[in-house]
Write an enzyme that holds these catalytic residues in place. Sequence first.
Site, PDB file in Angstrom:
ATOM      1  N   HIS A   1     -49.343 -60.790 -48.424  1.00 39.25           N
ATOM      2  CA  HIS A   1     -48.741 -62.127 -48.405  1.00 39.25           C
ATOM      3  C   HIS A   1     -49.553 -63.120 -47.584  1.00 39.25           C
ATOM      4  CE1 HIS A   1     -47.053 -61.876 -44.247  1.00 39.25           C
ATOM      5  NE2 HIS A   1     -46.884 -60.586 -44.513  1.00 39.25           N
TER       6      HIS A   1
ATOM      7  N   CYS B   1     -47.117 -55.348 -42.987  1.00 38.97           N
ATOM      8  CA  CYS B   1     -47.662 -55.920 -44.212  1.00 38.97           C
ATOM      9  C   CYS B   1     -49.076 -56.439 -43.960  1.00 38.97           C
ATOM     10  CB  CYS B   1     -46.783 -57.064 -44.703  1.00 38.97           C
ATOM     11  SG  CYS B   1     -45.187 -56.537 -45.364  1.00 38.97           S
TER      12      CYS B   1
END
Length: 528
Positions: free
Chosen positions: A431, A450
């Site tokens: 992301h 992440c």
Amino acid sequence: MNKLYFLLVICIFIGCKKETPKIIPAVVKKTAPAIILTDERKVEIDTALIGTFKSETLKQFYNSSENKTVWGNLKKRTYVLSQLSKAEELGLDPEDYKSSTLKKFEDKITSLSDADLATYDILITYNFEKYLNHLYKGKLDPKKLYNDWDLEEKTFDVNNVLIKAFNKNKLDSVVDNIQSKAYIYKQLLKSLEIINTFPEDNIKNIESVDKIVLNDTNSALINIKKRLMYWQDMPKKDSLTKIYDQKTFESVKKFQERHGLASDGVIGVGTISALNYSKEKRKQQIIANLERWRWYNNDLAENYFIINIPDYSLNVVENQDTTLVRNVVVGTSKRKTPIITSMLRTVVFNPTWTVPPTILKEDVVPAMKRNRNYLANKNITIYDTAGNAVDPNNWNENKPGNYRYVQSPGYNNALGLMKILFPNHHSVYLHDTNHRNNFGRSNRSLSSGCVRVENPLELAEHILDDSEKWSKDRIDTIIASKKTTSIKITKKYALYQWYWTAWSKKNQLIFRADIYNLDSDLYAKLRN
């Protein structure tokens, strides 16, 4: 009434109708191809002796030779013994495969009794198959070592491979053929070859010092210069003074670049730490990384994203050509980025962000207890179990798990303007971020697990690969709308989110900081 009776009969008929029995396919037991035996001396092997090894593979192998010895041919035997004796060249330990024991048998081959010859034959087969297995899929099982390594289990029919090579007299190529063809794996083998050319090092440890900058005078510079010369970052003609001169400055920058450090010539803690690695520790690091690469896929997909976690890098590779390179931010040592092999599925523009349990517990709850407006200031709404928005003042700090915490889309969303989804068991994804200045840092182990990607909208445009439907202008329009939009990725991209801290490039050794402290422990287990 007649109609009702008719319907009742039909229902009974349907309810009693027998289901067609499911055909369960028979499990076909793999059998190894027959072994072609030549006329050399061969003896019968007692199956009880084979059984002592507790190996089904070994049992099947000798079933294929009707329980007779197979290694009577000197050329075949010599090849196997040679491979096992030089296992160290591939980062393995020859004694894991009883190399010295086998040599003792070989030295007295002509005087061996039938029983000893049978034992020798079994030992050759057992240890060579073990060696081939270790080269193909590694000595250790990552799933037994780590709970955040999500790799597909590699299967290997070692009997089939070995017997085919045996029968076709192609044993001399079997070791090369089963190893990974990946570029990094080959460069790791080259790294091992390179480091073995370095002499033994007896340079004293460099004591931790304050930062040293150009033109400084510091007694630590003598050992620093010795280290730079040892690793060939600095020519071996230097007066070894305590002065940080221009030549040393350029050598330090070269060293820093090879180690993924900020190549600014400033000698700080990170540079000193990297300089203090001995030849032996670096060699162990290379061997640990060879083991990891044997866990990974032997054949990479046609198109893929490959992330090297300690290198903080993402490469997009298409048809063996690197088409995009991006800096990334990865998880901290406490919240590690998991190792994953998967397939990219969806691009989501303007994502919302739901606060995960770990961040809720460790970050949000303490902050909310200090300031009830903490979440509101970050554009995060609290929802109760019925889906109703909750005023921060009415939030029950004793039961924080009873709520959902959702951040609205936007430039300052924790996920930024885009995320890329792929199947995994760890609830992670690629992301954007609202901390975009972090991509300029040399140490980018900063996230909660992440992977954050630099310039993600360009990456999205590239992988959606449709200049009409998903052009830059079209993507910009979607972003401006602040509406969450999910788009399926139609081109097939594999995702390799992996971990390696050593390789080589143009005959130069390249290293990265072992940010999750995995190398030393893995090496110790390999040599246990």
